[in-house]
Write a protein that holds these residues in place. Sequence first.
Motif, PDB file in Angstrom:
ATOM      1  N   CYS A  36      -6.212  -8.110  10.334  1.00  0.00           N
ATOM      2  CA  CYS A  36      -6.527  -9.405  10.944  1.00  0.00           C
ATOM      3  C   CYS A  36      -5.393 -10.361  10.588  1.00  0.00           C
ATOM      4  N   LEU A  37      -5.366 -11.517  11.235  1.00  0.00           N
ATOM      5  CA  LEU A  37      -4.281 -12.462  10.955  1.00  0.00           C
ATOM      6  C   LEU A  37      -4.551 -13.266   9.686  1.00  0.00           C
ATOM      7  N   ALA A  38      -5.832 -13.464   9.355  1.00  0.00           N
ATOM      8  CA  ALA A  38      -6.223 -14.202   8.156  1.00  0.00           C
ATOM      9  C   ALA A  38      -7.705 -13.949   7.929  1.00  0.00           C
ATOM     10  N   ALA A  39      -8.214 -14.412   6.776  1.00  0.00           N
ATOM     11  CA  ALA A  39      -9.621 -14.178   6.463  1.00  0.00           C
ATOM     12  C   ALA A  39     -10.163 -15.315   5.611  1.00  0.00           C
ATOM     13  N   THR A  40     -11.481 -15.501   5.682  1.00  0.00           N
ATOM     14  CA  THR A  40     -12.113 -16.453   4.770  1.00  0.00           C
ATOM     15  C   THR A  40     -12.376 -15.760   3.445  1.00  0.00           C
ATOM     16  N   GLY A  41     -12.283 -16.532   2.371  1.00  0.00           N
ATOM     17  CA  GLY A  41     -12.654 -16.043   1.047  1.00  0.00           C
ATOM     18  C   GLY A  41     -13.476 -17.109   0.354  1.00  0.00           C
ATOM     19  N   THR A  42     -14.041 -16.766  -0.790  1.00  0.00           N
ATOM     20  CA  THR A  42     -14.673 -17.774  -1.644  1.00  0.00           C
ATOM     21  C   THR A  42     -14.171 -17.544  -3.060  1.00  0.00           C
ATOM     22  N   ASP A  43     -14.176 -18.621  -3.844  1.00  0.00           N
ATOM     23  CA  ASP A  43     -13.571 -18.586  -5.173  1.00  0.00           C
ATOM     24  C   ASP A  43     -14.496 -19.327  -6.133  1.00  0.00           C
ATOM     25  N   THR A  44     -15.066 -18.573  -7.091  1.00  0.00           N
ATOM     26  CA  THR A  44     -15.949 -19.153  -8.106  1.00  0.00           C
ATOM     27  C   THR A  44     -15.257 -19.173  -9.468  1.00  0.00           C
ATOM     28  N   GLY A  45     -14.388 -18.174  -9.706  1.00  0.00           N
ATOM     29  CA  GLY A  45     -13.621 -18.132 -10.952  1.00  0.00           C
ATOM     30  C   GLY A  45     -12.243 -17.542 -10.750  1.00  0.00           C
ATOM     31  N   GLY A  46     -11.842 -17.417  -9.467  1.00  0.00           N
ATOM     32  CA  GLY A  46     -10.547 -16.818  -9.141  1.00  0.00           C
ATOM     33  C   GLY A  46     -10.625 -15.831  -7.995  1.00  0.00           C
ATOM     34  N   SER A  47     -11.755 -15.813  -7.290  1.00  0.00           N
ATOM     35  CA  SER A  47     -12.027 -14.758  -6.303  1.00  0.00           C
ATOM     36  C   SER A  47     -11.234 -14.849  -5.008  1.00  0.00           C
ATOM     37  N   ILE A  48     -10.460 -15.927  -4.807  1.00  0.00           N
ATOM     38  CA  ILE A  48      -9.470 -15.975  -3.715  1.00  0.00           C
ATOM     39  C   ILE A  48      -8.094 -15.690  -4.298  1.00  0.00           C
ATOM     40  N   ARG A  49      -7.781 -16.326  -5.427  1.00  0.00           N
ATOM     41  CA  ARG A  49      -6.409 -16.289  -5.954  1.00  0.00           C
ATOM     42  C   ARG A  49      -6.045 -14.943  -6.585  1.00  0.00           C
ATOM     43  N   GLN A  50      -6.975 -14.321  -7.318  1.00  0.00           N
ATOM     44  CA  GLN A  50      -6.649 -13.032  -7.943  1.00  0.00           C
ATOM     45  C   GLN A  50      -6.437 -11.921  -6.906  1.00  0.00           C
ATOM     46  N   PRO A  51      -7.334 -11.754  -5.909  1.00  0.00           N
ATOM     47  CA  PRO A  51      -7.060 -10.739  -4.886  1.00  0.00           C
ATOM     48  C   PRO A  51      -5.799 -11.031  -4.075  1.00  0.00           C
ATOM     49  N   ALA A  52      -5.511 -12.306  -3.821  1.00  0.00           N
ATOM     50  CA  ALA A  52      -4.277 -12.652  -3.102  1.00  0.00           C
ATOM     51  C   ALA A  52      -3.066 -12.170  -3.893  1.00  0.00           C
ATOM     52  N   ALA A  53      -3.080 -12.398  -5.208  1.00  0.00           N
ATOM     53  CA  ALA A  53      -1.960 -11.971  -6.058  1.00  0.00           C
ATOM     54  C   ALA A  53      -1.834 -10.446  -6.072  1.00  0.00           C
ATOM     55  N   PHE A  54      -2.970  -9.750  -6.111  1.00  0.00           N
ATOM     56  CA  PHE A  54      -2.961  -8.279  -6.175  1.00  0.00           C
ATOM     57  C   PHE A  54      -2.466  -7.626  -4.880  1.00  0.00           C
ATOM     58  N   THR A  55      -2.536  -8.355  -3.763  1.00  0.00           N
ATOM     59  CA  THR A  55      -2.191  -7.746  -2.464  1.00  0.00           C
ATOM     60  C   THR A  55      -0.965  -8.374  -1.806  1.00  0.00           C
ATOM     61  N   GLY A  56      -0.324  -9.326  -2.484  1.00  0.00           N
ATOM     62  CA  GLY A  56       0.910  -9.902  -1.947  1.00  0.00           C
ATOM     63  C   GLY A  56       0.699 -10.864  -0.797  1.00  0.00           C
ATOM     64  N   ILE A  57      -0.431 -11.604  -0.834  1.00  0.00           N
ATOM     65  CA  ILE A  57      -0.678 -12.602   0.213  1.00  0.00           C
ATOM     66  C   ILE A  57      -0.892 -13.970  -0.439  1.00  0.00           C
ATOM     67  N   VAL A  58      -1.176 -14.980   0.385  1.00  0.00           N
ATOM     68  CA  VAL A  58      -1.416 -16.349  -0.096  1.00  0.00           C
ATOM     69  C   VAL A  58      -2.917 -16.623  -0.081  1.00  0.00           C
ATOM     70  N   GLY A  59      -3.418 -17.254  -1.154  1.00  0.00           N
ATOM     71  CA  GLY A  59      -4.832 -17.637  -1.182  1.00  0.00           C
ATOM     72  C   GLY A  59      -4.982 -18.990  -1.833  1.00  0.00           C
ATOM     73  N   ILE A  60      -5.678 -19.904  -1.171  1.00  0.00           N
ATOM     74  CA  ILE A  60      -5.876 -21.245  -1.743  1.00  0.00           C
ATOM     75  C   ILE A  60      -7.353 -21.538  -1.956  1.00  0.00           C
ATOM     76  N   LYS A  61      -7.676 -22.008  -3.163  1.00  0.00           N
ATOM     77  CA  LYS A  61      -8.999 -22.558  -3.457  1.00  0.00           C
ATOM     78  C   LYS A  61      -8.871 -24.075  -3.390  1.00  0.00           C
ATOM     79  N   PRO A  62      -9.509 -24.722  -2.420  1.00  0.00           N
ATOM     80  CA  PRO A  62      -9.390 -26.180  -2.309  1.00  0.00           C
ATOM     81  C   PRO A  62     -10.152 -26.894  -3.435  1.00  0.00           C
ATOM     82  N   THR A  63      -9.976 -28.201  -3.510  1.00  0.00           N
ATOM     83  CA  THR A  63     -10.753 -29.034  -4.422  1.00  0.00           C
ATOM     84  C   THR A  63     -12.244 -28.819  -4.148  1.00  0.00           C
TER      85      THR A  63
END
Length: 492
Positions: A168-195
């Motif tokens: 897919c071109l992009a996906a939604t994620g959710t982040d409670t303790g790193g659940s967007i940022r850690q998988p993004a780092a592991f797979t070489g993509i960008v992930g942002i957890k907003p305020t």
Amino acid sequence: MSANSWTIAAARDALRKGEISATDLTMACLTAIDAGDALGAFVHKTPEIALDQARAADARLRAGDAPSMCGIPLGIKDLFATRGVPSQAASNILGGFKPEYESTVTTKLFDAGAVMLGKLNMDEFAMGSSNETSCYGNAVNPWKVDGRKLTPGGSSGGSAAAVAGDLCLAATGTDTGGSIRQPAAFTGIVGIKPTYGRVSRWGIVAFASSLDQAGPMTKTVRDAAIFLQAMAGHDPKDSTSADLPVPDFEAALTGDIRGKKIGLPREYRMDGMPAEIDKLWADGAAMLKDAGAEIVDISLPHTKYALPAYYVIAPAEASSNLARYDGVRYGHRAKLAQGDGITEMYEKTRAEGFGKEVQRRVMIGTYVLSAGFYDAYYNRARKVRALIKRDFELAFAAGVDAILTPATPSAAFGLGEMSSADPIEMYLNDVFTVTVNLAGLPGISVPVGLDKQGLPLGLQLIGRPWEEGDLLNHAYVLERAAGFVAKPAKWW
């Protein structure tokens, strides 16, 4: 280069110029999804919905009424309620549950013309750092080493695998303790957890309500800016949603960070940190310095208490939120024996429906909230949380514009390698990310390099509250300086 591997920005421009139709772009992704079953990323495919939405997007494009996300094919994490489509939070206890309503985030995306390809794998109720607690089975990282199957991270592992694998071109994620940022780092993509409060939580299955925040997982920082703009905004249905205007995040990507002050927290130099992570961090700081930023050492003294505080607060909120899954109104209900009453129904339903990690956290949460231990654990953790938030406030008050840290303590590890008898080993994956949730701040993971095995490594930037535009601009500078363009070799 097939269309499913495009960025949102490239696809938007091609769609508006009429170089490709939304229907053809969607078909390219649907074909990739069918060929990508080995990744375990998509757990509920919705090709009919996708093609209907693509045709509607094509009509809008022809009419010249096309927002940035119009015609863009996305994957939706299984935590978001999608009307008439299974929304199980990767748990057996929600087996067969199809909501009669749409989450605010997916409503906003569909109103903007986005296309839903299907629902994505995740850790059960978003509890996990490796996507190994899912009722659907593991999601698998598209990056592979020595024939080993690696974790895509968690809990948004299916989202990360789908984006990194060009399903897919992009996906939604959710982040409670790193659940967007850690998988993004592991797979070489960008992930942002907003305020916390920037994106509505309404219609997202709750894990820990004071920590949960939805955000985009994308191939580039520009895509994250475009996608976040479509997701964000005030929602009267969510009492924690901020009534603030949403700025033009893409316009904030000036690439100019001259005179900005970047903090390096000394407490993030953990004992036993791999030399590669340490070097990556130093390289990232040098890149930002070369772009004209000032690098300063800062102290966030309560960092060492963040993980213990998080693993008291998050399970406490989870035990409260998950009490609604009882077999009475929806989802799984256990078969009862003659003479069983309502208590037996609750017990049997939950024993069958919840996986081991969810059971563990519910039990921890119930324990720390119980009468004899509330002050000793839960209240103390809340006080520590306030101190962690204060650390960040003092750093920002001293003129720091953004904070640079590692995103993860290692590159992706093999599936099954961390599921030892000691769950704390797995919890340590969140060591650099949980502080951001406890303080309610925006954080972004940017791919910056490869380790000696050839696996992606990410750095995290933490921003001031509500200044996602500024944070994205810092990330944009880091992304351009790092020049990360590596892709996984296709094996699936």
